[in-house]
Write a protein that holds these residues in place. Structure first.
Motif, short mmCIF file in Angstrom:
data_model
loop_
_atom_site.label_atom_id
_atom_site.label_comp_id
_atom_site.label_asym_id
_atom_site.label_seq_id
_atom_site.Cartn_x
_atom_site.Cartn_y
_atom_site.Cartn_z
N LEU A 50 0.83 -1.22 0.00
CA LEU A 50 0.00 0.00 0.00
C LEU A 50 0.86 1.26 0.00
O LEU A 50 0.53 2.26 -0.66
N LEU A 51 1.97 1.22 0.73
CA LEU A 51 2.86 2.38 0.77
C LEU A 51 3.47 2.66 -0.60
O LEU A 51 3.55 3.81 -1.05
N LEU A 52 3.90 1.59 -1.28
CA LEU A 52 4.49 1.76 -2.61
C LEU A 52 3.45 2.19 -3.63
O LEU A 52 3.77 2.83 -4.64
N ALA A 53 2.19 1.83 -3.39
CA ALA A 53 1.13 2.16 -4.33
C ALA A 53 0.84 3.66 -4.38
O ALA A 53 0.33 4.17 -5.38
N ILE A 54 1.20 4.38 -3.31
CA ILE A 54 0.90 5.81 -3.28
C ILE A 54 2.12 6.67 -3.66
O ILE A 54 2.07 7.89 -3.57
N LEU A 55 3.21 5.99 -4.09
CA LEU A 55 4.37 6.74 -4.54
C LEU A 55 4.07 7.45 -5.86
O LEU A 55 3.13 7.08 -6.56
N PRO A 56 4.87 8.45 -6.24
CA PRO A 56 4.65 9.14 -7.51
C PRO A 56 4.68 8.18 -8.69
O PRO A 56 5.29 7.12 -8.63
N ILE A 57 4.03 8.60 -9.78
CA ILE A 57 3.90 7.75 -10.96
C ILE A 57 5.25 7.33 -11.52
O ILE A 57 5.42 6.23 -12.03
#
Length: 278
Positions: A50-57
């Motif tokens: 989940l943390l990596l999913a909200i990183l910049p594109i």
């Protein structure tokens, strides 16, 4: 001299011969530790995903781990090979030392590999290596985090598979379960080959022209299924049955779930491979 030294360190060392599975003597041997470890693993993997999913594109392709996955694969291949040789030599030593007792119960070596006599306690050489295999399962968990970090993908099958295998290896020791010797032999030789192949490809060498890892795991599941049938047959035929059969039934259900999930994954992988243009 070398053979004697190897035999001593793998089968005759006092730590191995006098091993006893006990909550007071063995690390990570309590139910509370198992439940905490499995839940922590699942929570940590989901949280990381989940943390990596909200990183910049721009970071969607995942992060580089450098040589860490290759070193992990090399370490796991080595550990698996050591456990394979250790439990093989220890099983041979146990057969040598207890053959006189088997004559009274008309037990053969093949039957012992699949079916421990009722009353077997988790102590001695074989169970030392079973304990080593159980502890090595915690190192396998890192593969999930590598996948999440590098590919930004969390597989439900991987979570279930790793958690189930950790529980299964715990139950082997907790209930002195039959079947574990042959299961560890098959699994460790498979892991030694698979992780050796992963290290081979991770350092840039050419891989196989077919899904090598997937096929190895499919062969392993097939062999384990055949052995499960053998355990059930011996338990029904042998007088007194097999030790830890209740835990074996629970493990069989978990193995069946893993096999069905893996079969679905295997069919999907094969269909994608066949669909590729030649």
């Amino acid at each position: 001299m070398v053979a004697q030294a190897v035999n001593y360190w793998l089968t005759e060392h006092p730590t191995i011969v006098n091993f006893r599975w006990s909550p007071t003597q063995s690390y990570a041997s309590t139910w509370s530790f198992l439940f905490t470890a499995v839940s922590s693993y699942v929570i940590a993997a989901v949280t990381l995903h989940l943390l990596l999913a909200i990183l910049p594109i721009r970071s969607r392709r995942g992060l580089s781990l450098g040589p860490i996955p290759a070193l992990h694969s090399l370490t796991m291949a080595f550990i698996s090979a050591v456990i394979f040789v250790g439990i093989l030599f220890s099983a041979a030593a146990e057969i040598r030392d207890t053959r006189w007792l088997w004559r009274r119960t008309r037990t053969t070596a093949l039957q012992w590999f699949l079916c421990f006599p009722v009353g077997t306690r988790a102590s001695g050489r074989v169970f030392f290596w079973s304990y080593a295999f159980y502890l090595s399962r915690f190192l396998h968990l890192f593969r999930t985090f590598f996948s999440v970090i590098r590919r930004r993908k969390l597989s439900f099958f991987q979570l279930i598979n790793q958690s189930s295998l950790l529980c299964i290896s715990f139950l082997w020791l907790e209930f002195s379960q039959s079947f574990q010797v042959v299961a560890i032999l098959l699994t460790t030789v498979s892991y030694a080959v698979v992780y050796g192949y992963r290290f081979w490809t991770a350092i840039g060498l050419r891989g196989a022209c077919f899904p090598f890892v997937v096929n190895c795991q499919a062969v392993l599941l097939g062999c384990l299924t055949v052995c499960h049938v053998g355990v059930l047959y011996i338990h029904l035929v042998k007088r007194g049955g097999c030790n830890g059969i209740g835990a074996w039934l629970f493990n069989s259900v978990l193995n069946a779930v893993i096999s069905l999930l893996y079969l679905k994954f295997y069919v999907k992988t094969r269909s994608l491979t066949t669909a590729k243009p030649t």
